[in-house]
Write a protein that holds these residues in place. Structure first.
Motif, mmCIF file in Angstrom:
data_model
loop_
_atom_site.group_PDB
_atom_site.id
_atom_site.type_symbol
_atom_site.label_atom_id
_atom_site.label_comp_id
_atom_site.label_asym_id
_atom_site.label_seq_id
_atom_site.Cartn_x
_atom_site.Cartn_y
_atom_site.Cartn_z
ATOM 1 N N MET A 23 0.854 -1.213 0.000
ATOM 2 C CA MET A 23 0.000 0.000 0.000
ATOM 3 C C MET A 23 0.875 1.243 0.000
ATOM 4 S SD MET A 23 -3.015 -0.711 2.707
ATOM 5 C CE MET A 23 -3.064 -2.340 3.351
ATOM 6 N N LEU A 52 -1.073 5.156 -1.203
ATOM 7 C CA LEU A 52 -2.226 5.793 -0.579
ATOM 8 C C LEU A 52 -1.854 7.255 -0.380
ATOM 9 C CD1 LEU A 52 -3.341 3.143 2.072
ATOM 10 C CD2 LEU A 52 -4.164 3.470 -0.262
ATOM 11 N N THR A 57 -7.279 9.418 1.719
ATOM 12 C CA THR A 57 -8.621 9.263 1.163
ATOM 13 C C THR A 57 -8.646 8.754 -0.262
ATOM 14 O OG1 THR A 57 -8.552 11.568 0.512
ATOM 15 C CG2 THR A 57 -9.652 11.056 2.591
ATOM 16 N N LYS A 58 -7.493 8.633 -0.897
ATOM 17 C CA LYS A 58 -7.517 8.100 -2.263
ATOM 18 C C LYS A 58 -6.221 7.397 -2.619
ATOM 19 C CE LYS A 58 -6.149 12.310 -4.469
ATOM 20 N NZ LYS A 58 -6.341 13.541 -5.020
ATOM 21 N N VAL A 59 -6.248 6.787 -3.811
ATOM 22 C CA VAL A 59 -5.120 5.989 -4.272
ATOM 23 C C VAL A 59 -4.351 6.760 -5.337
ATOM 24 C CG1 VAL A 59 -4.622 3.926 -5.669
ATOM 25 C CG2 VAL A 59 -6.197 3.782 -3.736
ATOM 26 N N LEU A 75 -6.012 -1.680 -4.881
ATOM 27 C CA LEU A 75 -5.485 -0.373 -5.281
ATOM 28 C C LEU A 75 -5.861 -0.073 -6.734
ATOM 29 C CD1 LEU A 75 -1.909 -0.647 -3.685
ATOM 30 C CD2 LEU A 75 -3.840 0.700 -2.825
ATOM 31 N N LEU A 108 -9.549 0.692 -7.179
ATOM 32 C CA LEU A 108 -9.858 2.050 -6.728
ATOM 33 C C LEU A 108 -9.347 3.079 -7.731
ATOM 34 C CD1 LEU A 108 -9.080 1.688 -2.916
ATOM 35 C CD2 LEU A 108 -11.327 2.180 -3.925
ATOM 36 N N VAL A 138 -10.370 2.926 1.557
ATOM 37 C CA VAL A 138 -8.963 3.186 1.913
ATOM 38 C C VAL A 138 -8.780 3.044 3.436
ATOM 39 C CG1 VAL A 138 -7.185 4.983 2.037
ATOM 40 C CG2 VAL A 138 -8.435 4.599 -0.111
ATOM 41 N N LEU A 148 -8.692 -0.544 4.228
ATOM 42 C CA LEU A 148 -7.444 -1.157 3.742
ATOM 43 C C LEU A 148 -6.332 -0.967 4.770
ATOM 44 C CD1 LEU A 148 -7.075 -0.121 -0.034
ATOM 45 C CD2 LEU A 148 -7.055 -2.456 0.883
ATOM 46 N N LYS A 149 -6.240 0.253 5.280
ATOM 47 C CA LYS A 149 -5.160 0.575 6.229
ATOM 48 C C LYS A 149 -5.243 -0.256 7.507
ATOM 49 C CE LYS A 149 -4.701 5.423 5.267
ATOM 50 N NZ LYS A 149 -5.082 6.636 5.922
#
Ligand code: M6R
Length: 366
Positions: free
Chosen positions: A24, A28, A33-35, A171, A174, A192, A195-196
């Motif tokens: 990741m 990130l 908040t986004k990829v 990822l 997204l 996200v 995911l974290k």
């Protein structure tokens, strides 16, 4: 070099939280908040022109592709087909310049996967590679490369490479969704955030390895068993079954839970172990009814469910809890106990865990 572990496989299972974090990593956005996937050089127009996606891989990487299909279809709303590379090459797949082909390969050297990549390119498709080896053949020949930062995987049985491939699919799914605006910013941010949290949740599963070891010791005395599940649970069941066959040499079959009564139920007899995944919330009731079908015929059911869920325990013999996450992300958690199960079953049978018979780490012949 095994860092205190008895086998590379166990070391690699325990390296998964780090592999998730590294994969990741900088992908990130700092805002959380986004990829940001700078290594994929597709313009918004090119992404908008994609009409279909083909995911092509072998073995465990193919199983990651099964999850990848759900991820891309759900997040980006593009139709996806998944193929085993040795089949794809010879079935005259319909590839157009609007097809995006994703090849998945830990080693980046698998002969059939590389041939599939070349076939895709010959037909004018763009190829994205998900691989663990920078500079591998697959990485060199693809248009875009998403590296899984799992670190070297030595054990023949793939573990951290598979889960890092799942992270790569999340990822990339997204990334497509952001470009196509098929998910709003809040939905992306929510995924996200979940995911974290995965690495820490994997750690919590690993802390319960002893419970899975006990399951494995029971399972290791059998010669046949089943894995059942629906949806993504079925995709993970297939990976669990392959892992078990590969290193414990116990025959198993993964079945879509709803498909059992179309033939396979005939094989359920007194005492046969069934590993049932009932993680997916929306399919829970349906899976439980399939569990009852095998229980009624004498199966010994090991059930995997999400923590806080209290119903499953009533229908199975033993339960194992998986921390809660979004249903789409659950394979990155639910596969971990299955990896441990195959590891400990192999150990209980006295097999060479890291070097199973007849197999090679990298399959560079067709
Ligand atoms: O290097 P690759 O990802 O292309 O390898 C594909 C398969 O050979 C591999 O995943 C194999 O199925 C594993 N040994 C399974 O644990």
């Amino acid at each position: 070099e095994k860092a205190g572990f008895d086998h590379f496989m166990l070391k690699e299972i325990y390296e998964q939280p780090k592999a998730y974090r590294d994969t990741m990593g900088a992908r990130l956005d700092p805002s959380g908040t986004k990829v940001v996937l700078d290594e994929v050089k597709m313009s918004k127009e090119q992404i908008g022109a994609i009409r279909n996606v083909h995911i092509v891989a072998c073995g465990t990487a193919y199983h990651a592709g099964l999850v990848g299909k759900s991820v891309i279809e759900k997040l980006a709303r593009i139709p996806v087909e998944v193929d085993v590379a040795s089949e794809y090459r010879y079935r005259s797949p319909i590839i157009t310049p609007n097809t995006l082909v994703i090849v998945v390969s830990q080693s980046g050297e698998t002969a059939d996967t590389l041939a599939a990549l070349r076939e895709a390119k010959r037909n004018g498709a763009r190829v994205v590679a998900i691989t663990n080896v920078v500079g591998s053949s697959v990485a060199r020949e693809a248009d875009d490369v998403i590296v899984t930062w799992a670190g070297p995987e030595i054990a023949v049985a793939s573990t951290k490479a598979y889960t890092s491939q799942l992270i790569a699919f999340y990822l990339f799914g997204l990334y497509l969704a952001q470009a196509l605006e098929t998910q709003d910013a809040a939905a992306v941010a929510e995924i996200v955030a979940h995911l974290k949290e995965l690495p820490e949740k994997v750690e919590r599963i690993l802390e319960q390895a002893e419970a899975i070891k006990e399951w494995a010791e029971q399972v290791s005395t059998h010669d046949n068993l089943f894995f059942i599940g629906r949806g993504l649970d079925f995709a993970v069941a297939q990976e669990g079954s392959l892992k078990l066959k590969e290193i414990s040499y116990i025959h198993s079959e993964a079945y879509a839970a709803g498909e059992l009564k179309h033939g396979t139920l005939a094989l359920i007899e007194e005492g046969i172990p069934v590993i049932a995944l009932a993680i997916q919330d929306d399919l829970f009731e349906k899976t439980v009814s399939n569990i009852k079908e095998v229980k009624a015929r004498g199966a010994h059911v090991f059930g995997l469910h999400t923590e806080g869920e209290t119903e499953l325990a009533k229908s199975v013999d033993q339960v194992f809890e998986i921390p809660h996450t979004l249903p789409l992300l659950s394979p990155a958690l639910s596969v971990v106990p299955l990896q441990l199960l195959s590891y400990y079953a192999s150990l209980a049978r006295g097999n060479d865990v890291d070097k199973p018979r007849n197999l090679a780490k990298s399959v560079t012949v067709e």
